[in-house]
Scaffold this motif. Sequence first.
Motif, PDB file in Angstrom:
ATOM      1  N   TYR A  85       0.835  -1.207   0.000  1.00 10.74           N
ATOM      2  CA  TYR A  85       0.000   0.000   0.000  1.00 10.74           C
ATOM      3  C   TYR A  85       0.872   1.260   0.000  1.00 10.74           C
ATOM      4  O   TYR A  85       0.621   2.206  -0.764  1.00 10.74           O
ATOM      5  CB  TYR A  85      -0.883  -0.021   1.244  1.00 10.74           C
ATOM      6  N   ALA A  86       1.901   1.269   0.842  1.00 13.84           N
ATOM      7  CA  ALA A  86       2.816   2.411   0.900  1.00 13.84           C
ATOM      8  C   ALA A  86       3.565   2.567  -0.425  1.00 13.84           C
ATOM      9  O   ALA A  86       3.798   3.690  -0.898  1.00 13.84           O
ATOM     10  CB  ALA A  86       3.805   2.239   2.051  1.00 13.84           C
ATOM     11  N   TRP A  87       3.929   1.449  -1.035  1.00  8.34           N
ATOM     12  CA  TRP A  87       4.621   1.466  -2.335  1.00  8.34           C
ATOM     13  C   TRP A  87       3.720   2.056  -3.412  1.00  8.34           C
ATOM     14  O   TRP A  87       4.158   2.906  -4.200  1.00  8.34           O
ATOM     15  CB  TRP A  87       5.038   0.035  -2.679  1.00  8.34           C
ATOM     16  N   LEU A  88       2.441   1.634  -3.443  1.00 15.72           N
ATOM     17  CA  LEU A  88       1.501   2.167  -4.430  1.00 15.72           C
ATOM     18  C   LEU A  88       1.283   3.663  -4.237  1.00 15.72           C
ATOM     19  O   LEU A  88       1.226   4.421  -5.209  1.00 15.72           O
ATOM     20  CB  LEU A  88       0.151   1.431  -4.318  1.00 15.72           C
ATOM     21  N   TRP A  89       1.170   4.081  -2.981  1.00 17.64           N
ATOM     22  CA  TRP A  89       0.965   5.503  -2.697  1.00 17.64           C
ATOM     23  C   TRP A  89       2.210   6.301  -3.083  1.00 17.64           C
ATOM     24  O   TRP A  89       2.111   7.417  -3.584  1.00 17.64           O
ATOM     25  CB  TRP A  89       0.625   5.708  -1.216  1.00 17.64           C
ATOM     26  N   GLY A  90       3.389   5.715  -2.881  1.00 17.70           N
ATOM     27  CA  GLY A  90       4.633   6.350  -3.295  1.00 17.70           C
ATOM     28  C   GLY A  90       4.692   6.534  -4.807  1.00 17.70           C
ATOM     29  O   GLY A  90       5.134   7.585  -5.299  1.00 17.70           O
ATOM     30  N   ILE A  91       4.231   5.515  -5.553  1.00 15.90           N
ATOM     31  CA  ILE A  91       4.176   5.626  -7.022  1.00 15.90           C
ATOM     32  C   ILE A  91       3.220   6.747  -7.427  1.00 15.90           C
ATOM     33  O   ILE A  91       3.509   7.536  -8.332  1.00 15.90           O
ATOM     34  CB  ILE A  91       3.736   4.284  -7.657  1.00 15.90           C
ATOM     35  N   GLU A  92       2.092   6.812  -6.729  1.00 12.21           N
ATOM     36  CA  GLU A  92       1.094   7.855  -6.997  1.00 12.21           C
ATOM     37  C   GLU A  92       1.710   9.251  -6.801  1.00 12.21           C
ATOM     38  O   GLU A  92       1.512  10.150  -7.625  1.00 12.21           O
ATOM     39  CB  GLU A  92      -0.104   7.665  -6.053  1.00 12.21           C
ATOM     40  N   ILE A  93       2.456   9.422  -5.727  1.00  9.75           N
ATOM     41  CA  ILE A  93       3.129  10.705  -5.475  1.00  9.75           C
ATOM     42  C   ILE A  93       4.159  10.975  -6.567  1.00  9.75           C
ATOM     43  O   ILE A  93       4.296  12.104  -7.047  1.00  9.75           O
ATOM     44  CB  ILE A  93       3.798  10.697  -4.076  1.00  9.75           C
ATOM     45  N   GLY A  94       4.885   9.921  -6.971  1.00  9.04           N
ATOM     46  CA  GLY A  94       5.879  10.063  -8.047  1.00  9.04           C
ATOM     47  C   GLY A  94       5.257  10.544  -9.338  1.00  9.04           C
ATOM     48  O   GLY A  94       5.809  11.426 -10.025  1.00  9.04           O
ATOM     49  N   PHE A  95       4.095   9.985  -9.697  1.00  7.94           N
ATOM     50  CA  PHE A  95       3.378  10.420 -10.899  1.00  7.94           C
ATOM     51  C   PHE A  95       3.041  11.915 -10.816  1.00  7.94           C
ATOM     52  O   PHE A  95       3.200  12.665 -11.792  1.00  7.94           O
ATOM     53  CB  PHE A  95       2.078   9.632 -11.074  1.00  7.94           C
ATOM     54  N   LEU A 106      -3.611  16.612  -1.956  1.00 11.49           N
ATOM     55  CA  LEU A 106      -4.428  17.155  -0.866  1.00 11.49           C
ATOM     56  C   LEU A 106      -5.883  16.688  -0.946  1.00 11.49           C
ATOM     57  O   LEU A 106      -6.644  16.899   0.004  1.00 11.49           O
ATOM     58  CB  LEU A 106      -4.386  18.688  -0.885  1.00 11.49           C
ATOM     59  N   ASN A 107      -6.271  16.087  -2.067  1.00  8.27           N
ATOM     60  CA  ASN A 107      -7.648  15.598  -2.180  1.00  8.27           C
ATOM     61  C   ASN A 107      -7.934  14.555  -1.097  1.00  8.27           C
ATOM     62  O   ASN A 107      -7.051  13.783  -0.718  1.00  8.27           O
ATOM     63  CB  ASN A 107      -7.901  15.005  -3.568  1.00  8.27           C
ATOM     64  N   PRO A 108      -9.171  14.523  -0.581  1.00 11.85           N
ATOM     65  CA  PRO A 108      -9.496  13.684   0.582  1.00 11.85           C
ATOM     66  C   PRO A 108      -9.124  12.215   0.469  1.00 11.85           C
ATOM     67  O   PRO A 108      -8.687  11.620   1.460  1.00 11.85           O
ATOM     68  CB  PRO A 108     -11.024  13.855   0.712  1.00 11.85           C
ATOM     69  N   LEU A 114      -3.369   7.894   3.331  1.00 18.37           N
ATOM     70  CA  LEU A 114      -2.282   8.125   4.295  1.00 18.37           C
ATOM     71  C   LEU A 114      -2.689   7.664   5.690  1.00 18.37           C
ATOM     72  O   LEU A 114      -1.897   7.026   6.399  1.00 18.37           O
ATOM     73  CB  LEU A 114      -1.912   9.613   4.303  1.00 18.37           C
ATOM     74  N   ILE A 115      -3.925   7.958   6.093  1.00 18.44           N
ATOM     75  CA  ILE A 115      -4.421   7.531   7.408  1.00 18.44           C
ATOM     76  C   ILE A 115      -4.393   6.009   7.509  1.00 18.44           C
ATOM     77  O   ILE A 115      -3.975   5.443   8.531  1.00 18.44           O
ATOM     78  CB  ILE A 115      -5.851   8.071   7.657  1.00 18.44           C
ATOM     79  N   GLN A 116      -4.812   5.322   6.443  1.00 16.76           N
ATOM     80  CA  GLN A 116      -4.834   3.854   6.468  1.00 16.76           C
ATOM     81  C   GLN A 116      -3.425   3.269   6.553  1.00 16.76           C
ATOM     82  O   GLN A 116      -3.212   2.270   7.245  1.00 16.76           O
ATOM     83  CB  GLN A 116      -5.573   3.326   5.240  1.00 16.76           C
ATOM     84  N   ILE A 117      -2.477   3.883   5.874  1.00 18.23           N
ATOM     85  CA  ILE A 117      -1.084   3.432   5.963  1.00 18.23           C
ATOM     86  C   ILE A 117      -0.582   3.592   7.394  1.00 18.23           C
ATOM     87  O   ILE A 117       0.090   2.709   7.946  1.00 18.23           O
ATOM     88  CB  ILE A 117      -0.195   4.212   4.972  1.00 18.23           C
ATOM     89  N   TYR A 132      -9.190   5.340  13.670  1.00 18.89           N
ATOM     90  CA  TYR A 132      -9.839   4.298  12.867  1.00 18.89           C
ATOM     91  C   TYR A 132     -11.337   4.593  12.732  1.00 18.89           C
ATOM     92  O   TYR A 132     -11.890   4.564  11.635  1.00 18.89           O
ATOM     93  CB  TYR A 132      -9.634   2.915  13.491  1.00 18.89           C
ATOM     94  N   ARG A 133     -11.991   4.869  13.864  1.00 16.97           N
ATOM     95  CA  ARG A 133     -13.443   5.119  13.813  1.00 16.97           C
ATOM     96  C   ARG A 133     -13.773   6.349  12.976  1.00 16.97           C
ATOM     97  O   ARG A 133     -14.774   6.363  12.248  1.00 16.97           O
ATOM     98  CB  ARG A 133     -13.987   5.281  15.229  1.00 16.97           C
ATOM     99  N   LEU A 134     -12.944   7.390  13.065  1.00 19.55           N
ATOM    100  CA  LEU A 134     -13.184   8.585  12.263  1.00 19.55           C
ATOM    101  C   LEU A 134     -13.032   8.291  10.772  1.00 19.55           C
ATOM    102  O   LEU A 134     -13.863   8.679   9.961  1.00 19.55           O
ATOM    103  CB  LEU A 134     -12.191   9.688  12.657  1.00 19.55           C
ATOM    104  N   HIS A 135     -11.973   7.551  10.413  1.00 20.55           N
ATOM    105  CA  HIS A 135     -11.672   7.379   8.992  1.00 20.55           C
ATOM    106  C   HIS A 135     -12.656   6.445   8.290  1.00 20.55           C
ATOM    107  O   HIS A 135     -12.865   6.548   7.084  1.00 20.55           O
ATOM    108  CB  HIS A 135     -10.216   6.901   8.814  1.00 20.55           C
ATOM    109  N   VAL A 136     -13.302   5.531   9.046  1.00 16.78           N
ATOM    110  CA  VAL A 136     -14.280   4.625   8.423  1.00 16.78           C
ATOM    111  C   VAL A 136     -15.453   5.422   7.852  1.00 16.78           C
ATOM    112  O   VAL A 136     -16.043   5.032   6.839  1.00 16.78           O
ATOM    113  CB  VAL A 136     -14.772   3.557   9.427  1.00 16.78           C
ATOM    114  N   VAL A 137     -15.762   6.556   8.460  1.00 22.49           N
ATOM    115  CA  VAL A 137     -16.835   7.417   7.933  1.00 22.49           C
ATOM    116  C   VAL A 137     -16.370   8.098   6.640  1.00 22.49           C
ATOM    117  O   VAL A 137     -17.150   8.325   5.725  1.00 22.49           O
ATOM    118  CB  VAL A 137     -17.231   8.482   8.974  1.00 22.49           C
ATOM    119  N   MET A 138     -15.075   8.397   6.570  1.00 22.41           N
ATOM    120  CA  MET A 138     -14.528   9.164   5.447  1.00 22.41           C
ATOM    121  C   MET A 138     -14.311   8.349   4.170  1.00 22.41           C
ATOM    122  O   MET A 138     -14.072   8.919   3.116  1.00 22.41           O
ATOM    123  CB  MET A 138     -13.190   9.795   5.861  1.00 22.41           C
TER     124      MET A 138
END
Length: 288
Positions: A85-95, A106-108, A114-117, A132-138
């Motif tokens: 997951y961190a690797w995929l997010w890193g690729i996303e940032i690289g793009f 900055l999009n939600p 990032l919260i899940q990582i 965890y409880r906050l992010h499940v709503v998001m």
Amino acid sequence: MLQWTYSGVDFTIKDNGGPECLVYASTAQRLYETGIIIIWVAFELHYAIYYAHTRFTDPNDTPFPAEDCEERKPSVLRRIILVVYAWLWGIEIGFKIASRQLIWILNPCHIVTLIQIILLALSSNKISRGLYRLHVVMISGGTLAMYFPLTTTRFFPFEVEIYYIQHILILIVPIFLLTSHGGYSLEPMKSFRWTILAITSFRIYHFFVLQPVSLLTSVNLNGVLCPLEFDPFNSVYYRMWANVHQSLFMLLHHKLYSLIARALLGSKYIFDIKKLLYSSTKDLSKAK
């Protein structure tokens, strides 16, 4: 100085922003709407912190049930998912750096990723259980992103595929965390305390983080400057309408998601997976 973070944004695409998007609403209207949001948020915080806790919370709802707070060693599978997951997010940032569009980070949905990582990496404690409880709503944004994909700014090979993988993971990881770690738990179905707190956090983030950045850069972050093409309430008051329909959507999405998660957790199949995960972790520890 930070112009490189948005200099690659194509303003010929209406949803991305630009001069016309920037003047879609007057400064007076934006200030008026922000004032309404401040009052709205104040009422929500009072409701969630005081009123809902004493009047509308399930009497059996302790902050975090004791049986769910047992510390367990992170499973091997959890560590693998964290790395991938961190690797995929890193690729996303690289793009985004390569295309000079880092501002979209900055999009939600990227913030939720990032919260899940962080949750996958953290051990169980009061802060991580609350997060965890906050992010499940998001995570409702993951469902919207799958139904209304915004892929017009993605041009690199596999960039669109990573978009879909990321948003699928946003919806799967919360259930996985429930099965692989003893510290996380869902808000009771009769309670709305964490739901309201999460919706309020989203409201604050949009008006006091995304709005100022968008006004400075003319980039339409999550539609805070002008309505997106698929917005069903495309009018000058679209932001007020969005606050209403997105609040309702997040609430309904959270409760429906919680029902599905509980049904899955109660199934024999999930129980067998949990048993397999913990037994494999014990076997690995013995081998060491």
